[in-house]
Design a protein around this motif. Structure first.
Motif, PDB file in Angstrom:
ATOM      1  N   THR A  37       0.822  -1.204   0.000  1.00  0.00           N
ATOM      2  CA  THR A  37       0.000   0.000   0.000  1.00  0.00           C
ATOM      3  C   THR A  37       0.861   1.263   0.000  1.00  0.00           C
ATOM      4  OG1 THR A  37      -1.786   1.209   1.087  1.00  0.00           O
ATOM      5  CG2 THR A  37      -0.255   0.043   2.533  1.00  0.00           C
ATOM      6  N   THR A  38       0.367   2.288  -0.660  1.00  0.00           N
ATOM      7  CA  THR A  38       1.064   3.577  -0.686  1.00  0.00           C
ATOM      8  C   THR A  38       0.354   4.598   0.207  1.00  0.00           C
ATOM      9  OG1 THR A  38      -0.182   4.224  -2.659  1.00  0.00           O
ATOM     10  CG2 THR A  38       1.992   3.203  -3.009  1.00  0.00           C
ATOM     11  N   LYS A  39      -0.635   4.123   0.977  1.00  0.00           N
ATOM     12  CA  LYS A  39      -1.335   5.013   1.905  1.00  0.00           C
ATOM     13  C   LYS A  39      -0.611   4.950   3.251  1.00  0.00           C
ATOM     14  CE  LYS A  39      -5.684   4.538  -0.460  1.00  0.00           C
ATOM     15  NZ  LYS A  39      -6.941   3.848  -0.520  1.00  0.00           N
ATOM     16  N   PRO A  40      -0.111   6.099   3.743  1.00  0.00           N
ATOM     17  CA  PRO A  40       0.753   6.092   4.931  1.00  0.00           C
ATOM     18  C   PRO A  40       0.156   5.405   6.160  1.00  0.00           C
ATOM     19  CG  PRO A  40       0.753   8.262   3.906  1.00  0.00           C
ATOM     20  CD  PRO A  40      -0.271   7.442   3.188  1.00  0.00           C
ATOM     21  N   ILE A  41      -1.086   5.692   6.509  1.00  0.00           N
ATOM     22  CA  ILE A  41      -1.670   5.115   7.721  1.00  0.00           C
ATOM     23  C   ILE A  41      -1.900   3.611   7.545  1.00  0.00           C
ATOM     24  CG2 ILE A  41      -3.743   5.121   9.189  1.00  0.00           C
ATOM     25  CD1 ILE A  41      -3.648   8.227   8.938  1.00  0.00           C
ATOM     26  N   GLU A  42      -2.361   3.213   6.372  1.00  0.00           N
ATOM     27  CA  GLU A  42      -2.519   1.775   6.090  1.00  0.00           C
ATOM     28  C   GLU A  42      -1.173   1.060   6.161  1.00  0.00           C
ATOM     29  OE1 GLU A  42      -4.423   0.857   2.369  1.00  0.00           O
ATOM     30  OE2 GLU A  42      -6.244   1.956   2.907  1.00  0.00           O
ATOM     31  N   LYS A  43      -0.133   1.712   5.642  1.00  0.00           N
ATOM     32  CA  LYS A  43       1.191   1.082   5.600  1.00  0.00           C
ATOM     33  C   LYS A  43       1.739   0.845   7.004  1.00  0.00           C
ATOM     34  CE  LYS A  43       5.519   0.847   3.312  1.00  0.00           C
ATOM     35  NZ  LYS A  43       5.966   0.784   1.960  1.00  0.00           N
ATOM     36  N   VAL A  44       1.735   1.876   7.868  1.00  0.00           N
ATOM     37  CA  VAL A  44       2.293   1.676   9.212  1.00  0.00           C
ATOM     38  C   VAL A  44       1.461   0.678  10.002  1.00  0.00           C
ATOM     39  CG1 VAL A  44       3.545   3.871   9.329  1.00  0.00           C
ATOM     40  CG2 VAL A  44       1.203   3.760  10.210  1.00  0.00           C
ATOM     41  N   SER A  45       0.157   0.672   9.785  1.00  0.00           N
ATOM     42  CA  SER A  45      -0.711  -0.298  10.471  1.00  0.00           C
ATOM     43  C   SER A  45      -0.375  -1.719  10.035  1.00  0.00           C
ATOM     44  CB  SER A  45      -2.181   0.001  10.186  1.00  0.00           C
ATOM     45  OG  SER A  45      -2.532   1.282  10.649  1.00  0.00           O
ATOM     46  N   ALA A  46      -0.247  -1.919   8.736  1.00  0.00           N
ATOM     47  CA  ALA A  46       0.061  -3.253   8.207  1.00  0.00           C
ATOM     48  C   ALA A  46       1.445  -3.717   8.649  1.00  0.00           C
ATOM     49  CB  ALA A  46      -0.042  -3.245   6.681  1.00  0.00           C
ATOM     50  N   LEU A  47       2.409  -2.805   8.671  1.00  0.00           N
ATOM     51  CA  LEU A  47       3.767  -3.179   9.068  1.00  0.00           C
ATOM     52  C   LEU A  47       3.836  -3.565  10.546  1.00  0.00           C
ATOM     53  CD1 LEU A  47       5.844  -0.665   6.954  1.00  0.00           C
ATOM     54  CD2 LEU A  47       5.953  -3.161   6.811  1.00  0.00           C
ATOM     55  N   CYS A  48       3.093  -2.872  11.399  1.00  0.00           N
ATOM     56  CA  CYS A  48       3.040  -3.250  12.831  1.00  0.00           C
ATOM     57  C   CYS A  48       2.516  -4.664  12.994  1.00  0.00           C
ATOM     58  CB  CYS A  48       2.075  -2.353  13.597  1.00  0.00           C
ATOM     59  SG  CYS A  48       2.619  -0.725  13.842  1.00  0.00           S
ATOM     60  N   LYS A  49       1.451  -4.958  12.267  1.00  0.00           N
ATOM     61  CA  LYS A  49       0.844  -6.288  12.355  1.00  0.00           C
ATOM     62  C   LYS A  49       1.799  -7.357  11.837  1.00  0.00           C
ATOM     63  CE  LYS A  49      -3.851  -4.503  11.829  1.00  0.00           C
ATOM     64  NZ  LYS A  49      -4.974  -4.343  10.890  1.00  0.00           N
ATOM     65  N   LEU A  50       2.461  -7.065  10.716  1.00  0.00           N
ATOM     66  CA  LEU A  50       3.417  -8.007  10.143  1.00  0.00           C
ATOM     67  C   LEU A  50       4.546  -8.290  11.136  1.00  0.00           C
ATOM     68  CD1 LEU A  50       4.309  -9.546   7.544  1.00  0.00           C
ATOM     69  CD2 LEU A  50       5.624  -7.488   6.961  1.00  0.00           C
ATOM     70  N   LYS A  51       5.077  -7.242  11.742  1.00  0.00           N
ATOM     71  CA  LYS A  51       6.159  -7.406  12.721  1.00  0.00           C
ATOM     72  C   LYS A  51       5.680  -8.208  13.930  1.00  0.00           C
ATOM     73  CE  LYS A  51       8.570  -3.143  11.455  1.00  0.00           C
ATOM     74  NZ  LYS A  51       8.946  -1.775  11.881  1.00  0.00           N
ATOM     75  N   ALA A  52       4.487  -7.892  14.421  1.00  0.00           N
ATOM     76  CA  ALA A  52       3.955  -8.595  15.599  1.00  0.00           C
ATOM     77  C   ALA A  52       3.765 -10.078  15.305  1.00  0.00           C
ATOM     78  CB  ALA A  52       2.639  -7.965  16.048  1.00  0.00           C
ATOM     79  N   ALA A  53       3.320 -10.395  14.103  1.00  0.00           N
ATOM     80  CA  ALA A  53       3.071 -11.793  13.743  1.00  0.00           C
ATOM     81  C   ALA A  53       4.359 -12.616  13.735  1.00  0.00           C
ATOM     82  CB  ALA A  53       2.383 -11.871  12.384  1.00  0.00           C
ATOM     83  N   SER A  54       5.504 -11.941  13.610  1.00  0.00           N
ATOM     84  CA  SER A  54       6.780 -12.668  13.542  1.00  0.00           C
ATOM     85  C   SER A  54       7.398 -12.900  14.923  1.00  0.00           C
ATOM     86  CB  SER A  54       7.773 -11.908  12.660  1.00  0.00           C
ATOM     87  OG  SER A  54       8.326 -10.811  13.353  1.00  0.00           O
ATOM     88  N   ILE A  55       6.776 -12.350  15.959  1.00  0.00           N
ATOM     89  CA  ILE A  55       7.340 -12.471  17.313  1.00  0.00           C
ATOM     90  C   ILE A  55       6.471 -13.428  18.124  1.00  0.00           C
ATOM     91  CG2 ILE A  55       7.926 -11.235  19.432  1.00  0.00           C
ATOM     92  CD1 ILE A  55       8.399  -8.777  17.612  1.00  0.00           C
ATOM     93  N   ILE A  56       7.100 -14.429  18.698  1.00  0.00           N
ATOM     94  CA  ILE A  56       6.380 -15.480  19.412  1.00  0.00           C
ATOM     95  C   ILE A  56       6.336 -15.168  20.903  1.00  0.00           C
ATOM     96  CG2 ILE A  56       6.496 -17.935  20.055  1.00  0.00           C
ATOM     97  CD1 ILE A  56       7.817 -18.227  17.159  1.00  0.00           C
ATOM     98  N   PHE A  57       5.155 -15.341  21.482  1.00  0.00           N
ATOM     99  CA  PHE A  57       5.014 -15.187  22.931  1.00  0.00           C
ATOM    100  C   PHE A  57       5.785 -16.317  23.614  1.00  0.00           C
ATOM    101  CE2 PHE A  57       1.257 -12.817  21.580  1.00  0.00           C
ATOM    102  CZ  PHE A  57       1.303 -11.721  22.442  1.00  0.00           C
ATOM    103  N   GLU A  58       6.607 -15.953  24.602  1.00  0.00           N
ATOM    104  CA  GLU A  58       7.354 -16.951  25.360  1.00  0.00           C
ATOM    105  C   GLU A  58       6.817 -17.117  26.773  1.00  0.00           C
ATOM    106  OE1 GLU A  58      11.499 -15.909  25.067  1.00  0.00           O
ATOM    107  OE2 GLU A  58      11.475 -16.058  22.877  1.00  0.00           O
ATOM    108  N   ALA A  59       5.914 -16.219  27.185  1.00  0.00           N
ATOM    109  CA  ALA A  59       5.301 -16.301  28.516  1.00  0.00           C
ATOM    110  C   ALA A  59       3.906 -15.686  28.445  1.00  0.00           C
ATOM    111  CB  ALA A  59       6.150 -15.560  29.548  1.00  0.00           C
TER     112      ALA A  59
END
Length: 186
Positions: A37-59
């Motif tokens: 996406t080239t829409k700034p708010i959509e982009k930062v929202s999507a990137l946060c979600k993508l980053k969060a999905a790559s981090i596994i809860f350990e506790a």
């Protein structure tokens, strides 16, 4: 509650340290280019979600915070410049103008999540070619969205901001702390 910062950004780490928050860093491993996406708010929202999905809860008591910041001018996203020419072009465009800095933040626990986007307007003084060229000869522009850091050598370029200063640095700490209060209840 254990706070996990899902970011390798030294600026985000510094902001959390500044307000005396204990946290552990887990750097997300993602291909940001998959967000088209080239829409700034959509982009930062999507990137946060993508980053969060790559981090596994350990506790069970972990709260993972991921963030992404972009600079936009006339609805065009200014990423981190890869070359001096890109940095020059961005700084020339921002010179004497108002632009926006958008930071998306996702706060995520095993029980809930909250996403928000903070936007700050930044007004630059008009810049001379000499000022821009001197600036892009430093290392500073190349790991920052929009080719500048408000907290560094670009500070003299800033005429005014409307909004959260820490958002421009990369983490809207006031709003984040308010959101984290809601997570302490769980």
């Amino acid at each position: 509650m254990q706070l996990i910062l899902g970011s390798g950004s030294p600026r985000r780490q510094d902001i959390l340290k500044q307000v005396n928050v204990d946290f552990t860093v887990r750097t997300p491993n993602v291909d940001e280019s998959q967000i088209k996406t080239t829409k700034p708010i959509e982009k930062v929202s999507a990137l946060c979600k993508l980053k969060a999905a790559s981090i596994i809860f350990e506790a069970d008591d972990e709260i993972i915070v991921t963030a992404d910041t972009v600079v936009s001018y006339k609805n065009m996203i200014f990423e981190k410049p890869k070359t001096k020419q890109e940095a020059y072009t961005m700084m020339r465009a921002l010179s004497g103008q108002t632009h926006e800095v958008h930071t998306g933040v996702l706060v995520n626990s095993k029980h809930k999540q909250e996403l928000f986007v903070e936007t700050t307007k930044v007004i630059f003084y008009p810049l001379t070619d000499e000022e821009i060229n001197d600036y892009i000869e430093t290392d500073e522009p190349y790991d920052k969205a929009g080719a500048y850091g408000i907290q560094g050598l670009a500070a003299p370029f800033i005429k005014k901001i409307d909004g959260d200063y820490y958002n421009v640095v990369g983490l809207p700490i006031g709003r984040l702390m308010q959101v984290l209060k809601n997570f302490n209840d769980h």
